[in-house]
Design a protein around this motif. Structure first.
Motif, short mmCIF file in Angstrom:
data_model
loop_
_atom_site.label_atom_id
_atom_site.label_comp_id
_atom_site.label_asym_id
_atom_site.label_seq_id
_atom_site.Cartn_x
_atom_site.Cartn_y
_atom_site.Cartn_z
N GLU A 115 12.50 21.65 -16.36
CA GLU A 115 13.45 21.72 -15.25
C GLU A 115 13.73 20.34 -14.72
O GLU A 115 12.90 19.54 -14.41
N ASP A 116 14.88 20.09 -15.29
CA ASP A 116 15.46 18.73 -14.93
C ASP A 116 15.64 18.51 -13.41
O ASP A 116 16.24 19.23 -12.66
N LEU A 117 14.98 17.32 -12.66
CA LEU A 117 15.01 17.08 -11.30
C LEU A 117 16.66 17.08 -10.80
O LEU A 117 16.74 17.33 -9.64
N ILE A 118 17.35 16.66 -11.66
CA ILE A 118 18.84 16.56 -11.32
C ILE A 118 19.87 17.69 -11.94
O ILE A 118 20.56 18.20 -11.04
N PHE A 119 19.66 18.04 -13.10
CA PHE A 119 20.58 18.95 -13.83
C PHE A 119 19.87 20.49 -13.81
O PHE A 119 20.70 21.58 -14.03
N GLY A 120 18.63 20.71 -13.32
CA GLY A 120 18.07 21.89 -13.22
C GLY A 120 17.44 22.34 -14.73
O GLY A 120 17.20 21.54 -15.57
N GLY A 121 17.48 23.55 -15.13
CA GLY A 121 16.89 24.13 -16.32
C GLY A 121 17.52 23.65 -17.49
O GLY A 121 18.85 23.84 -17.80
N ILE A 122 16.77 23.30 -18.38
CA ILE A 122 17.08 22.50 -19.84
C ILE A 122 16.35 23.08 -20.81
O ILE A 122 15.16 23.07 -20.78
N ALA A 123 16.90 23.71 -21.90
CA ALA A 123 16.05 24.31 -23.03
C ALA A 123 16.77 23.72 -24.32
O ALA A 123 18.08 23.90 -24.45
N GLY A 149 26.92 6.96 -7.19
CA GLY A 149 26.29 7.96 -8.01
C GLY A 149 25.71 9.07 -7.05
O GLY A 149 24.90 9.97 -7.62
N GLY A 150 25.57 9.02 -5.68
CA GLY A 150 25.09 9.93 -4.93
C GLY A 150 23.65 9.66 -4.61
O GLY A 150 23.01 8.74 -5.36
N GLY A 151 22.94 10.70 -4.29
CA GLY A 151 21.47 10.86 -3.85
C GLY A 151 21.26 10.55 -2.32
O GLY A 151 20.07 10.72 -1.90
N PHE A 174 16.92 8.49 0.78
CA PHE A 174 17.07 8.82 -0.89
C PHE A 174 16.74 10.52 -1.16
O PHE A 174 15.47 10.83 -0.65
N GLN A 175 17.38 11.16 -1.61
CA GLN A 175 17.03 12.42 -1.92
C GLN A 175 17.52 12.70 -3.45
O GLN A 175 18.58 12.64 -3.73
N ILE A 176 16.35 12.93 -4.48
CA ILE A 176 16.91 13.05 -5.99
C ILE A 176 17.74 14.20 -6.11
O ILE A 176 18.71 14.11 -6.94
#
Length: 501
Positions: free
Chosen positions: A186-194, A302-304, A325-327
């Protein structure tokens, strides 16, 4: 989609409730291959803000296992650049900490001990393939339009064959046995990665034949031993994360949480390039960019942070950025840089410093030094009060302090060269008239000059043109009354006297 659950779990309020058992540790781990790139500063900054937003620790680790690319003195410059930007490390080279040493080339024995563990449990093996054979494999794959990857030949060597090659002194590296199971996280920025890394890669090298570890191996070992809880790095490492997860699994370790930051790109969508502008922190420093302006430029791109529609650009201190800041709010798309935004940030930082007595005094000293360097023998006035007046006036006109010593604004400090047509008799009358004016304020001066023109039967535009040339040496620029207020009565009259004497 981003995980709202993770966002809640990582909220400052949640962390505060669990502070005793949960203090995140993050790291910035650059290679000493040259100046700190803007992308590197972004990675360091977001790690720092994440740590501080959760009362955690931010450590610096130097990854110098690729000795061929190491640049002498790069570590010292990198640390200075981070300090300049306000990114403060809690642990690292020269700072101490119980998880050191923080330079990978000083941790070789640690890597040797851990590679033995993987050899012992069968997760790694010795590979005796020569560079020539590996090149042939690559060429053959490209020729037949296949993905170039190692064919894992040495996996099948018997113990007897391995002993014979070692006895014969055959050089070898150590590779990791990739499994074909698809790793997910679970990528903290992109969500689920497989991703199944074995589909596109052969068994990767963990330890090179020179005794130095590869990035992938040293990275995993160090993050575990240094108790790193969250890894925030560039999106280019996202696919490698599945490989790292397999190494963690081989050791029986719990991996940290991962978050991958999108690319930073130019305003036109192209990759950052030296040919297209500033790309290193050193470039920005040389071009008069304030540290806090550059930091806000990065975060705005970049946001956050919580975005308020229509709020416009506002400058935040490092403390404010850390607290907000919020990741989970980091933007998913590439950070598109807008040079105009940087100029606005720099202008706002100039205004902020002017409003702070201590910072204002430092700014005044900076301008005074710049004027002395630019005009060493011609200066008329660089008093603290004059410089402060100039700075307040300039915040709506310039975005860099250095602009104040350009040709356009040279009149602020020196007597300009005058090639304009001058009516000395008219100027003598004007001088006598202005000597009786008590308040050198823009609106009053403009009305006074207009009245003088009428009383002396001279066209007002002609009088203004002559005065502008006399005061500034420019054919166009700030209004005459505006310049006179800025220069003050003493300097304004002195410039007229220098012509009519």
């Amino acid at each position: 989609m981003k995980s709202t659950l993770l966002s809640r779990l990582l909220s400052p309020a949640t962390v505060n409730r669990c502070r005793k058992s949960y203090l995140p540790r993050v790291r910035f781990a650059p290679s000493p291959t040259g100046y700190l790139h803007l992308g590197g500063l972004r990675t360091a900054l977001y790690n720092y803000l994440f740590a501080k937003s959760h009362q955690g620790a931010f450590l610096l680790r130097i990854e110098d296992t690729d000795q061929k690319r190491k640049v002498e003195g790069a570590v010292e410059v990198l640390i200075k650049d981070l300090q300049w930007a306000g990114v403060e490390c809690d642990e690292g080279p020269g700072l101490g900490g119980k998880y050191g040493p923080y330079v990978q080339s000083e941790r070789l024995e640690i890597y040797k001990d851990h590679i033995e563990k993987l050899l012992d449990n069968g997760s790694a093996y010795r590979c005796f393939c020569t560079e020539r054979r590996l090149n042939l494999i690559r060429r053959d794959a490209l020729k037949h339009q296949r993905v170039p990857k190692y064919d894992n030949r040495c996996r099948s060597l018997t113990d007897e064959e391995i002993k014979e090659k070692i006895k014969a002194g055959t050089p070898y590296c150590i590779r990791f046995k990739l499994s074909s199971d698809c790793q997910s996280f679970e990528d903290l920025i992109f969500g689920g990665i497989a991703y199944d890394v074995s589909l596109n890669e052969g068994d990767p090298v963990l330890m090179k034949s020179d005794g130095f570890p590869t990035y992938h191996f040293a990275n995993v070992v160090d993050d575990h031993l240094m108790e790193v809880t969250h890894v925030l790095r560039g999106v280019e490492w996202q696919i490698s994360t599945t490989k790292h997860l397999l190494i963690y699994k081989a050791f029986g370790w719990t991996p940290p949480q991962f978050g991958h930051l999108p690319l930073i790109i130019n305003s036109d969508g192209t990759k950052l390039s030296k040919r297209q502008g500033d790309v290193t922190v050193e470039d920005y420093k040389k071009n008069g960019v304030f540290p806090l302006a550059l930091v806000n430029y990065i975060t705005l791109s970049g946001g956050g942070f919580e975005h308020v529609p229509g709020a416009g650009v506002s400058l935040k201190t490092m403390e404010e950025l850390a607290s907000e800041f919020q990741i989970g709010k980091v933007l998913l798309h590439p950070s598109r840089l807008n040079p105009e935004l940087l100029q606005e940030c720099n202008r706002l930082e100039m205004k902020r410093q002017l409003s702070d007595p201590d910072l204002c005094q430092s700014l005044v000293r900076k301008v005074q030094n710049l004027v002395k360097q630019t005009y060493p023998n011609e200066i008329m006035d660089i008093s603290d009060q004059h410089v402060r007046n100039v700075l307040k006036w300039a915040t709506a006109r310039v975005t860099r302090v250095e602009d104040l010593v350009s040709t356009k604004f040279g009149f602020l400090w020196i007597l300009p060269s005058n090639n304009f047509e001058i009516d000395k008799e008219l100027l003598r009358k004007l001088l006598e008239h202005l000597e009786n004016v008590d308040r050198f304020e823009q609106d009053l001066l403009k009305n006074n000059l207009r009245e003088f023109a009428v009383n002396n039967n001279v066209k007002f535009p002609m009088l203004m043109k002559m005065l502008r040339g006399l005061l500034s040496g420019l054919s166009e620029g700030p209004g005459v009354a505006e310049m006179m207020q800025l220069l003050g009565k003493g300097q304004s009259l002195e410039r007229i006297k220098s012509i009519v004497r």
